[in-house]
Scaffold this motif. Structure first.
Motif, PDB file in Angstrom:
ATOM      1  N   VAL A  18       0.673  -0.462  -1.989  1.00 15.37           N
ATOM      2  CA  VAL A  18       0.521   0.664  -2.902  1.00 15.37           C
ATOM      3  C   VAL A  18      -0.882   1.111  -3.189  1.00 15.37           C
ATOM      4  O   VAL A  18      -2.021   0.157  -2.957  1.00 15.37           O
ATOM      5  CB  VAL A  18       1.101   0.942  -4.086  1.00 15.37           C
ATOM      6  N   ALA A  19      -1.226   2.273  -3.104  1.00 18.19           N
ATOM      7  CA  ALA A  19      -2.395   2.735  -3.204  1.00 18.19           C
ATOM      8  C   ALA A  19      -2.674   3.906  -4.250  1.00 18.19           C
ATOM      9  O   ALA A  19      -1.884   4.806  -3.808  1.00 18.19           O
ATOM     10  CB  ALA A  19      -3.331   2.982  -1.946  1.00 18.19           C
ATOM     11  N   SER A  20      -3.470   4.225  -5.257  1.00 16.98           N
ATOM     12  CA  SER A  20      -3.898   5.590  -5.817  1.00 16.98           C
ATOM     13  C   SER A  20      -5.167   5.769  -5.658  1.00 16.98           C
ATOM     14  O   SER A  20      -6.082   4.863  -5.757  1.00 16.98           O
ATOM     15  CB  SER A  20      -3.247   5.342  -7.147  1.00 16.98           C
ATOM     16  N   PRO A  21      -5.596   7.019  -5.625  1.00 20.21           N
ATOM     17  CA  PRO A  21      -6.702   7.618  -5.796  1.00 20.21           C
ATOM     18  C   PRO A  21      -7.369   7.305  -7.176  1.00 20.21           C
ATOM     19  O   PRO A  21      -6.566   7.363  -7.992  1.00 20.21           O
ATOM     20  CB  PRO A  21      -6.989   9.015  -5.245  1.00 20.21           C
ATOM     21  N   LEU A  22      -8.774   6.809  -7.230  1.00 25.03           N
ATOM     22  CA  LEU A  22      -9.265   6.627  -8.705  1.00 25.03           C
ATOM     23  C   LEU A  22      -9.627   7.874  -9.184  1.00 25.03           C
ATOM     24  O   LEU A  22     -10.140   8.735  -8.431  1.00 25.03           O
ATOM     25  CB  LEU A  22     -10.546   5.602  -8.543  1.00 25.03           C
ATOM     26  N   GLY A  23      -9.297   8.221 -10.617  1.00 25.47           N
ATOM     27  CA  GLY A  23      -9.794   9.361 -11.153  1.00 25.47           C
ATOM     28  C   GLY A  23     -11.385   9.482 -11.062  1.00 25.47           C
ATOM     29  O   GLY A  23     -12.286   8.392 -10.623  1.00 25.47           O
ATOM     30  N   LYS A  24     -11.903  10.781 -11.007  1.00 22.58           N
ATOM     31  CA  LYS A  24     -13.467  11.063 -10.918  1.00 22.58           C
ATOM     32  C   LYS A  24     -14.211  10.107 -11.719  1.00 22.58           C
ATOM     33  O   LYS A  24     -15.320   9.741 -11.294  1.00 22.58           O
ATOM     34  CB  LYS A  24     -13.546  12.295 -11.657  1.00 22.58           C
ATOM     35  N   LYS A  25     -13.669   9.681 -12.822  1.00 26.03           N
ATOM     36  CA  LYS A  25     -14.673   8.747 -13.966  1.00 26.03           C
ATOM     37  C   LYS A  25     -14.972   7.415 -13.227  1.00 26.03           C
ATOM     38  O   LYS A  25     -15.951   6.803 -13.440  1.00 26.03           O
ATOM     39  CB  LYS A  25     -13.869   8.778 -15.101  1.00 26.03           C
ATOM     40  N   LEU A  26     -13.699   7.024 -12.528  1.00 24.10           N
ATOM     41  CA  LEU A  26     -13.905   5.382 -12.108  1.00 24.10           C
ATOM     42  C   LEU A  26     -14.524   5.560 -10.608  1.00 24.10           C
ATOM     43  O   LEU A  26     -15.027   4.465 -10.218  1.00 24.10           O
ATOM     44  CB  LEU A  26     -12.428   5.092 -11.969  1.00 24.10           C
ATOM     45  N   ALA A  27     -14.225   6.628  -9.872  1.00 26.39           N
ATOM     46  CA  ALA A  27     -14.544   6.572  -8.533  1.00 26.39           C
ATOM     47  C   ALA A  27     -16.175   6.563  -8.376  1.00 26.39           C
ATOM     48  O   ALA A  27     -16.912   7.189  -8.988  1.00 26.39           O
ATOM     49  CB  ALA A  27     -13.995   7.690  -7.787  1.00 26.39           C
ATOM     50  N   ASP A  28     -16.615   6.015  -7.039  1.00 27.49           N
ATOM     51  CA  ASP A  28     -17.801   6.085  -6.617  1.00 27.49           C
ATOM     52  C   ASP A  28     -17.733   6.023  -5.039  1.00 27.49           C
ATOM     53  O   ASP A  28     -16.780   5.744  -4.510  1.00 27.49           O
ATOM     54  CB  ASP A  28     -18.895   5.022  -7.188  1.00 27.49           C
ATOM     55  N   SER A  29     -18.625   6.051  -4.225  1.00 26.90           N
ATOM     56  CA  SER A  29     -18.525   6.151  -2.882  1.00 26.90           C
ATOM     57  C   SER A  29     -17.791   4.818  -2.097  1.00 26.90           C
ATOM     58  O   SER A  29     -17.200   4.774  -1.125  1.00 26.90           O
ATOM     59  CB  SER A  29     -19.814   6.419  -2.086  1.00 26.90           C
ATOM     60  N   ASN A  30     -18.124   3.773  -2.694  1.00 27.62           N
ATOM     61  CA  ASN A  30     -17.394   2.485  -2.521  1.00 27.62           C
ATOM     62  C   ASN A  30     -16.044   2.005  -2.921  1.00 27.62           C
ATOM     63  O   ASN A  30     -15.385   1.119  -2.473  1.00 27.62           O
ATOM     64  CB  ASN A  30     -18.562   1.011  -2.618  1.00 27.62           C
ATOM     65  N   HIS A  31     -15.810   2.794  -3.941  1.00 26.15           N
ATOM     66  CA  HIS A  31     -14.475   2.478  -4.656  1.00 26.15           C
ATOM     67  C   HIS A  31     -13.716   3.701  -5.059  1.00 26.15           C
ATOM     68  O   HIS A  31     -14.029   4.486  -6.007  1.00 26.15           O
ATOM     69  CB  HIS A  31     -14.713   1.770  -5.863  1.00 26.15           C
ATOM     70  N   THR A  32     -13.130   4.494  -3.871  1.00 25.57           N
ATOM     71  CA  THR A  32     -12.234   5.462  -4.254  1.00 25.57           C
ATOM     72  C   THR A  32     -10.836   5.537  -4.542  1.00 25.57           C
ATOM     73  O   THR A  32     -10.298   6.447  -5.011  1.00 25.57           O
ATOM     74  CB  THR A  32     -12.285   6.465  -3.086  1.00 25.57           C
ATOM     75  N   HIS A  33     -10.483   4.070  -4.248  1.00 28.92           N
ATOM     76  CA  HIS A  33      -8.755   3.930  -4.367  1.00 28.92           C
ATOM     77  C   HIS A  33      -8.683   2.573  -5.093  1.00 28.92           C
ATOM     78  O   HIS A  33      -9.523   1.748  -4.756  1.00 28.92           O
ATOM     79  CB  HIS A  33      -8.029   3.907  -3.065  1.00 28.92           C
ATOM     80  N   ARG A  34      -7.542   2.365  -5.735  1.00 26.41           N
ATOM     81  CA  ARG A  34      -7.182   1.256  -6.329  1.00 26.41           C
ATOM     82  C   ARG A  34      -5.829   0.907  -5.436  1.00 26.41           C
ATOM     83  O   ARG A  34      -4.820   1.725  -5.443  1.00 26.41           O
ATOM     84  CB  ARG A  34      -6.917   1.220  -7.725  1.00 26.41           C
ATOM     85  N   TRP A  35      -5.760  -0.361  -4.790  1.00 24.53           N
ATOM     86  CA  TRP A  35      -4.585  -0.642  -4.303  1.00 24.53           C
ATOM     87  C   TRP A  35      -4.173  -2.063  -4.496  1.00 24.53           C
ATOM     88  O   TRP A  35      -4.594  -2.938  -5.032  1.00 24.53           O
ATOM     89  CB  TRP A  35      -5.032  -0.741  -2.570  1.00 24.53           C
ATOM     90  N   THR A  36      -2.872  -2.534  -4.290  1.00 25.18           N
ATOM     91  CA  THR A  36      -2.222  -3.785  -4.365  1.00 25.18           C
ATOM     92  C   THR A  36      -1.335  -4.096  -3.092  1.00 25.18           C
ATOM     93  O   THR A  36      -0.406  -3.225  -2.621  1.00 25.18           O
ATOM     94  CB  THR A  36      -1.230  -3.637  -5.574  1.00 25.18           C
ATOM     95  N   VAL A  37      -1.817  -5.199  -2.699  1.00 24.18           N
ATOM     96  CA  VAL A  37      -0.988  -5.632  -1.284  1.00 24.18           C
ATOM     97  C   VAL A  37       0.007  -6.770  -1.869  1.00 24.18           C
ATOM     98  O   VAL A  37      -0.595  -7.530  -2.740  1.00 24.18           O
ATOM     99  CB  VAL A  37      -1.925  -6.021  -0.248  1.00 24.18           C
ATOM    100  N   SER A  38       1.229  -6.866  -1.599  1.00 29.12           N
ATOM    101  CA  SER A  38       2.066  -7.731  -1.891  1.00 29.12           C
ATOM    102  C   SER A  38       3.042  -8.507  -1.124  1.00 29.12           C
ATOM    103  O   SER A  38       3.427  -7.586  -0.093  1.00 29.12           O
ATOM    104  CB  SER A  38       2.664  -7.199  -3.303  1.00 29.12           C
ATOM    105  N   VAL A  39       3.615  -9.414  -1.252  1.00 27.20           N
ATOM    106  CA  VAL A  39       4.931 -10.038  -0.595  1.00 27.20           C
ATOM    107  C   VAL A  39       5.902 -10.148  -1.698  1.00 27.20           C
ATOM    108  O   VAL A  39       5.582 -11.082  -2.578  1.00 27.20           O
ATOM    109  CB  VAL A  39       4.588 -11.230   0.222  1.00 27.20           C
ATOM    110  N   ARG A  40       7.076  -9.769  -1.588  1.00 33.54           N
ATOM    111  CA  ARG A  40       8.121  -9.785  -2.643  1.00 33.54           C
ATOM    112  C   ARG A  40       9.494 -10.048  -2.182  1.00 33.54           C
ATOM    113  O   ARG A  40       9.684  -9.978  -0.651  1.00 33.54           O
ATOM    114  CB  ARG A  40       8.202  -8.320  -3.292  1.00 33.54           C
ATOM    115  N   GLY A  41      10.360 -10.458  -3.023  1.00 33.15           N
ATOM    116  CA  GLY A  41      11.651 -10.451  -2.442  1.00 33.15           C
ATOM    117  C   GLY A  41      12.306  -8.984  -2.656  1.00 33.15           C
ATOM    118  O   GLY A  41      11.771  -8.103  -3.196  1.00 33.15           O
ATOM    119  N   VAL A  42      13.409  -8.705  -1.976  1.00 35.87           N
ATOM    120  CA  VAL A  42      14.212  -7.473  -2.256  1.00 35.87           C
ATOM    121  C   VAL A  42      14.676  -7.416  -3.657  1.00 35.87           C
ATOM    122  O   VAL A  42      15.003  -8.330  -4.132  1.00 35.87           O
ATOM    123  CB  VAL A  42      15.332  -7.595  -0.978  1.00 35.87           C
TER     124      VAL A  42
END
Ligand code: SLL
Length: 151
Positions: A18-42
């Motif tokens: 999943v990924a979401s854009p960071l709000g203006k206050k948190l974002a800079d040119s190297n960090h525009t999104h927060r994301w989580t990669v996962s392996v899960r069960g159903v």
């Protein structure tokens, strides 16, 4: 070690990000999104009874790009600006005698509109990119087979 001759057992998994854009206050040119990669069960089933650990190899632009997660939830959360391929290596419980399984996931950050264009950042919505797969254990070792059957 006795193997279950002629038998194969599978377990479903879901992997992706999943990924979401960071709000203006948190974002800079190297960090525009927060994301989580996962392996899960159903249905978020805990897969620890057959998965011992999962390693996620991130892009080399990250510090310590090889992230090893030793217990559930098997996931990594980061911030960044770009999409890249993540190498996911699933290590099974020792008693299985199984070799690790390697999967590839293309980290997805950007939601493309139906016309194929990219929405401007502040208007971006969260992105979900998940794959369903089935891990097949062919002729599993008996003890591991019994563990699988208990769940
Ligand atoms: C691209 N091939 O050019 C890709 C590389 C790399 C993204 C993307 C690192 C952020 C950080 C980051 O987002 N790397 O170091 O915190 O699109």
């Amino acid at each position: 070690l006795k193997r279950m001759k002629g038998l194969s057992v599978f377990r479903p998994i879901v992997y992706g990000n999943v990924a979401s854009p960071l709000g203006k206050k948190l974002a800079d040119s190297n960090h525009t999104h927060r994301w989580t990669v996962s392996v899960r069960g159903v249905n978020n089933e805990d897969i620890s009874y057959f998965v011992k650990k999962v390693s996620f190899k991130l892009h080399d632009t990250y510090d310590n790009p090889n992230r090893v997660i030793e217990k559930a939830p098997f996931e990594v959360t980061e911030t960044g600006w770009g999409e890249f391929d993540i190498i996911i290596k699933i290590h099974f419980q020792q008693a299985s005698g199984e070799k690790p399984l390697t999967l590839y996931h293309h980290l997805k950050l950007h939601p493309y509109e139906e016309d194929g264009t990219l929405a401007p950042l502040p208007k971006q919505r969260p992105v979900f990119s998940f794959n369903y797969d089935e891990i097949v254990f062919n002729e599993p070792i008996e003890a591991f087979y019994l563990t699988l059957q208990e769940h």
